[in-house]
Design an enzyme around this catalytic site. Structure first.
Site, PDB file in Angstrom:
ATOM      1  N   HIS A  84     -45.595  70.716 144.067  1.00 50.11           N
ATOM      2  CA  HIS A  84     -44.936  70.127 145.227  1.00 50.11           C
ATOM      3  C   HIS A  84     -45.868  70.097 146.439  1.00 50.11           C
ATOM      4  O   HIS A  84     -45.857  69.141 147.230  1.00 50.11           O
ATOM      5  CB  HIS A  84     -43.669  70.934 145.536  1.00 50.11           C
ATOM      6  CG  HIS A  84     -42.871  70.393 146.668  1.00 50.11           C
ATOM      7  ND1 HIS A  84     -42.393  71.194 147.680  1.00 50.11           N
ATOM      8  CD2 HIS A  84     -42.472  69.135 146.969  1.00 50.11           C
ATOM      9  CE1 HIS A  84     -41.717  70.445 148.541  1.00 50.11           C
ATOM     10  NE2 HIS A  84     -41.765  69.197 148.136  1.00 50.11           N
ATOM     11  N   GLU A  87     -48.149  67.130 146.250  1.00 52.30           N
ATOM     12  CA  GLU A  87     -47.427  65.918 146.669  1.00 52.30           C
ATOM     13  C   GLU A  87     -47.482  65.761 148.185  1.00 52.30           C
ATOM     14  O   GLU A  87     -47.737  64.667 148.707  1.00 52.30           O
ATOM     15  CB  GLU A  87     -45.977  65.982 146.186  1.00 52.30           C
ATOM     16  CG  GLU A  87     -45.089  64.870 146.713  1.00 52.30           C
ATOM     17  CD  GLU A  87     -43.637  65.304 146.846  1.00 52.30           C
ATOM     18  OE1 GLU A  87     -43.045  65.066 147.933  1.00 52.30           O
ATOM     19  OE2 GLU A  87     -43.095  65.874 145.895  1.00 52.30           O
ATOM     20  N   HIS A  88     -47.260  66.851 148.927  1.00 51.79           N
ATOM     21  CA  HIS A  88     -47.310  66.796 150.394  1.00 51.79           C
ATOM     22  C   HIS A  88     -48.721  66.506 150.890  1.00 51.79           C
ATOM     23  O   HIS A  88     -48.915  65.710 151.817  1.00 51.79           O
ATOM     24  CB  HIS A  88     -46.809  68.117 150.976  1.00 51.79           C
ATOM     25  CG  HIS A  88     -45.331  68.185 151.145  1.00 51.79           C
ATOM     26  ND1 HIS A  88     -44.703  68.035 152.350  1.00 51.79           N
ATOM     27  CD2 HIS A  88     -44.340  68.359 150.228  1.00 51.79           C
ATOM     28  CE1 HIS A  88     -43.393  68.129 152.194  1.00 51.79           C
ATOM     29  NE2 HIS A  88     -43.141  68.337 150.909  1.00 51.79           N
ATOM     30  N   GLU A 164     -49.853  71.608 156.172  1.00 51.99           N
ATOM     31  CA  GLU A 164     -48.714  71.241 155.334  1.00 51.99           C
ATOM     32  C   GLU A 164     -47.816  72.407 154.979  1.00 51.99           C
ATOM     33  O   GLU A 164     -46.692  72.199 154.536  1.00 51.99           O
ATOM     34  CB  GLU A 164     -49.202  70.562 154.045  1.00 51.99           C
ATOM     35  CG  GLU A 164     -49.770  69.177 154.254  1.00 51.99           C
ATOM     36  CD  GLU A 164     -48.792  68.262 154.958  1.00 51.99           C
ATOM     37  OE1 GLU A 164     -47.624  68.161 154.528  1.00 51.99           O
ATOM     38  OE2 GLU A 164     -49.189  67.643 155.975  1.00 51.99           O
TER      39      GLU A 164
END
Length: 604
Positions: A84, A87-88, A164
Site C-alpha cells: 500500500h 501505491e502512495h 507519505e
C-alpha cells in the site's frame, strides 16, 4: 397502416435486434476463446500485456489502468503494509515526475484524483487507474507515460517516504472506525489458517511508522515486473493502433527482469464445522447477520462452465425473490436480505447471505435465512419461480445487447482487468447474448435448486452477527443451526407458499376501436391519435439510448389522475386499450377493443 416512421427514416437507425439473433449449436465441451474479443490485445517483447479499444462513451475521454499482480499477501512480516505504501509513493515521486507533479498534472486536465479514486491495493493485486480527457493528443501520451513511471520508476528516497507516512497513517486511522474494525475481524475469521488472514492491505501501524526505504524498495523491485503487469486503454480514440504505438513508446524500452520470481499461490483451508462470531459495536448503524460459505474458485473455460455460471446466477435471483417477498410480510424477520457469490481472494470465492434486521432480531433473522435455503434443498424452486427468473435474465441480456454501443469505457476497462487478473473470458456481447438465448430455456428448476447444497453450514461456513448492544451469543447461533439441520433431516419444513397469480390480469378483453383523427406535429416529430371513444394517444420516436427509441404517452379525456377514488381503478383497467410499440420494427398495433371509458368523471 404504419403509424411510426419507416425503418429507412433517419430517426431510427437500422440495427440488429435481440430477437433476430440466431441460436448457437451448443457443444458443452467447446473451449471459450482465451483471446478477448473486440479489443486490440497483445504482449510487448519485455512481457507487458496490453488491451486497447476505441469506445465513444463518454466522448473525448479515456479510461486507463495499470494492474500489477502484487498485493499484500506477498509481504513478509517486516513488510506488512508496504504494498500500500508503494501505491502512495507512485503518485508522490518517480524518476520523471517529482514533488507530486503527477497530482498537479491530473489537476491541470480536470481528471479525478484522490484516495481510492486512482489506485487500490488488495491482497492479490494493485491497480492504478486514470480517467483523462483526450481532446489533445499530448494528454493521452502523458497519461500513459505516468503509468509507465509507476511500472518501474517509483522513487523511494528517505524524504519521499517520510512525506507519505502521514497520508498512509491517516488512511490507517480511517480504517479504525466501527466499520473497519468489523471488516478486519470478519476477514481474519474467514481466512483463518492462511497467510491471507495475516496480510490485511492496510498493514500494521508499526511498519507504516518505521519501515525503511530499503525494505520498501526491496518489495517494489522484487514484485513489480513487466511480466506481472497489464496496461489497459479504453476511450474515444480515432484508432487503436496509434494508442498501441504510444504504449510501445513509453513501455517498450523498459528491460524485463531475467527469471523474475513466480507469484506464489496461497491456499485457504476448508473446515467442516461452522465458525461463529458475534460482533458488538456501539457505533454500528444497526443489527445485521451474514452467512458465508467458502469454496474454491472455479475456472470458466468451456460452454459447460458458462452454463453452470448461468445456473448459479438463476439460483441467486430465485432465492433473492423469496427473501424480498418475506421482507414485505407483516412483521418480517429482517428489513432486507440478499444473497450473492463473490470472489474473496485468488483461490477462494464465497456464497454470501446478508440481512439487516431490527435490534434484538439477529437470531430470528438467522433462523429465517437458514430455513429458506433448507426449504430449497428439500422442495426445490417451483417451475413458476424459475420461469420468472428466466424471463428476468433474458430481459437483462437483451438490454445489454441493445445497449452494446452505450457501454461506458470504465466498464470495458474493468472487464479487461478481470480477463488479465482472473482469466475470465471476454467472448463479446453478441456471442454471450446468443449463448444465454440458447441456454436459458433449457435450465430446469431442479438444476437451479441443486446450488442450495453449496449453502450448507458444513461447507466452510462462517456465521456473523453485528449488534450495537449484545443480545445474541455464539451459543444462540449454534442452537439455530442445529434446529434447522434437525428440521431438514426430518423434512419438517413445508414447501414454499407460492402465491396464486392468474395467467391473465384482464380476462374479458374489450372490443376493437378505430382511429378517427391523426395529427402530426412535425416541429417535435410527434404524432397524436384521436380514438373513437375519445381517448388520445401520443407517440414519438427518439434517438437517445438505443433501447429507449420509443415512448408512449396516454392521456384520458376528462380524467384528472392526480387524485382518484379506488373504485374507479378496476373498471378502467378492465376497459383500457392495449398499445404495443416496437420502435425497431417501426410499428404500432392497437389491440382489441373500443374503449368505453367511465363518463362524467370531472368530479374526481
Amino acid at each position: 397502416m404504419d403509424l411510426l416512421p419507416a425503418e429507412s427514416s433517419p430517426i431510427l437507425p437500422k440495427k440488429h435486434r435481440f430477437r433476430s439473433l440466431k441460436l448457437v449449436n451448443v457443444n458443452m465441451d467447446k473451449v471459450l476463446s482465451e483471446t478477448p474479443q473486440g479489443v486490440e490485445y497483445g504482449k510487448l517483447e519485455n512481457g507487458l500485456t496490453y488491451y486497447v479499444r476505441s469506445n465513444s462513451k463518454p466522448k473525448m475521454r479515456a479510461a486507463l489502468a495499470l494492474a500489477v499482480k502484487a498485493g499484500s499477501v506477498l509481504e513478509e512480516e517486516e513488510e506488512r503494509g508496504v504494498a500500500h505504501i508503494v501505491e502512495h509513493l507512485a503518485f508522490s515521486a518517480t524518476e520523471k515526475y517529482t514533488n507530486h507533479d503527477i497530482v498537479k498534472f491530473l489537476e491541470s486536465i480536470g481528471a479525478e484524483f484522490g484516495a481510492c479514486q486512482n489506485a487500490v491495493t488488495s491482497a492479490d493485486e494493485t491497480v492504478y487507474e486514470l480517467f483523462v480527457p483526450v481532446d489533445k493528443p499530448e494528454l493521452l501520451s502523458q497519461a500513459i507515460s505516468v503509468l509507465a513511471e509507476f511500472s518501474s520508476e517509483v522513487r523511494v528516497s528517505p524524504d519521499d517516504l517520510e512525506k507519505e507516512r502521514g497520508a498512509v497513517m491517516e488512511e490507517y486511522r480511517g480504517t479504525r472506525n466501527a466499520n473497519g474494525r468489523m471488516q478486519d475481524a470478519h476477514w481474519v475469521l474467514m481466512m483463518e489458517g492462511s497467510k491471507y488472514a495475516e496480510r490485511l492491505p492496510i498493514g500494521l501501524e508499526r511498519v507504516i511508522r518505521t519501515v525503511s526505504p530499503q525494505i520498501v524498495k526491496q518489495f517494489y523491485r522484487k514484485w513489480y515486473h513487466l511480466q506481472n503487469m497489464v496496461v489497459i486503454a479504453v476511450g474515444d480514440f480515432p484508432d487503436t493502433q496509434s494508442v498501441v504505438e504510444l504504449i510501445k513508446t513509453h513501455f517498450g524500452q523498459k528491460i524485463s527482469a531475467v527469471d523474475p520470481p513466480l507469484i506464489p499461490y496461497y491456499s485457504v483451508p476448508s473446515h467442516d464445522e461452522p465458525r461463529f462470531s458475534c460482533f458488538v459495536e456501539s457505533e454500528a448503524a444497526g443489527s445485521a447477520v451474514m452467512i458465508s460459505c467458502k469454496m474454491p474458485v472455479e475456472e470458466l473455460k468451456t460452454v459447460k462452465d458458462y452454463r453452470e455460471l448461468l445456473t448459479e446466477s438463476m439460483f441467486f435471483h430465485a432465492l433473492n425473490q423469496r427473501f424480498f417477498k418475506i421482507s414485505r410480510n407483516k412483521d418480517p424477520p429482517y428489513y432486507s436480505c440478499s444473497a450473492a457469490a463473490d470472489i474473496l481472494v485468488r483461490p477462494v470465492k464465497a456464497y454470501i447471505m446478508t440481512s439487516s434486521c431490527k435490534e434484538k432480531g439477529t437470531v430470528e433473522a438467522l433462523e429465517s435465512m437458514l430455513t429458506e435455503v433448507a426449504r430449497v434443498r428439500i422442495h426445490g424452486f417451483s417451475e413458476r419461480e424459475i420461469s420468472v427468473v428466466r424471463a428476468l435474465l433474458m430481459s437483462e441480456i437483451e438490454s445489454a445487447y441493445l445497449e452494446r454501443d452505450q457501454m461506458q469505457s470504465t466498464s470495458l476497462r474493468d472487464e479487461y482487468l478481470q480477463h488479465f487478473l482472473r482469466n475470465e473470458p471476454v467472448v463479446g456481447i453478441e456471442y454471450e447474448a446468443q449463448l444465454q438465448k440458447t441456454l436459458l430455456p433449457h435450465i430446469s428448476a431442479s438444476e437451479v435448486s441443486k446450488y442450495s447444497e453449496k449453502f450448507r453450514t458444513s461447507t466452510s461456513c462462517v456465521v456473523k452477527t453485528i449488534e450495537p448492544r449484545a443480545t445474541a451469543a455464539v451459543d444462540d447461533l449454534k442452537a439455530v443451526v442445529m434446529k434447522i439441520n434437525s428440521l431438514e433431516r426430518e423434512k419438517s419444513l413445508p414447501p414454499w407458499d407460492d402465491e396464486n397469480i392468474p395467467e391473465e390480469i384482464v380476462c374479458a378483453k374489450p372490443d376493437p376501436g378505430h382511429i378517427i383523427e391523426q395529427l402530426e406535429y412535425s416541429n417535435i416529430g410527434a404524432t397524436e391519435l384521436i380514438l373513437s371513444n375519445g381517448m388520445r394517444v401520443c407517440y414519438k420516436s427518439t434517438d437517445f439510448l438505443d433501447d429507449q427509441g420509443s415512448h408512449m404517452g396516454v392521456c384520458l379525456n376528462s380524467l384528472r389522475m392526480n387524485t382518484f377514488h379506488v373504485q374507479w381503478v378496476q373498471p378502467l383497467l378492465e376497459k383500457l386499450v392495449y398499445l404495443v410499440i416496437d420502435h425497431q420494427s417501426s410499428w404500432i398495433c392497437l389491440l382489441e377493443k373500443e374503449l368505453k371509458l367511465v363518463q362524467n368523471l370531472e368530479h374526481i
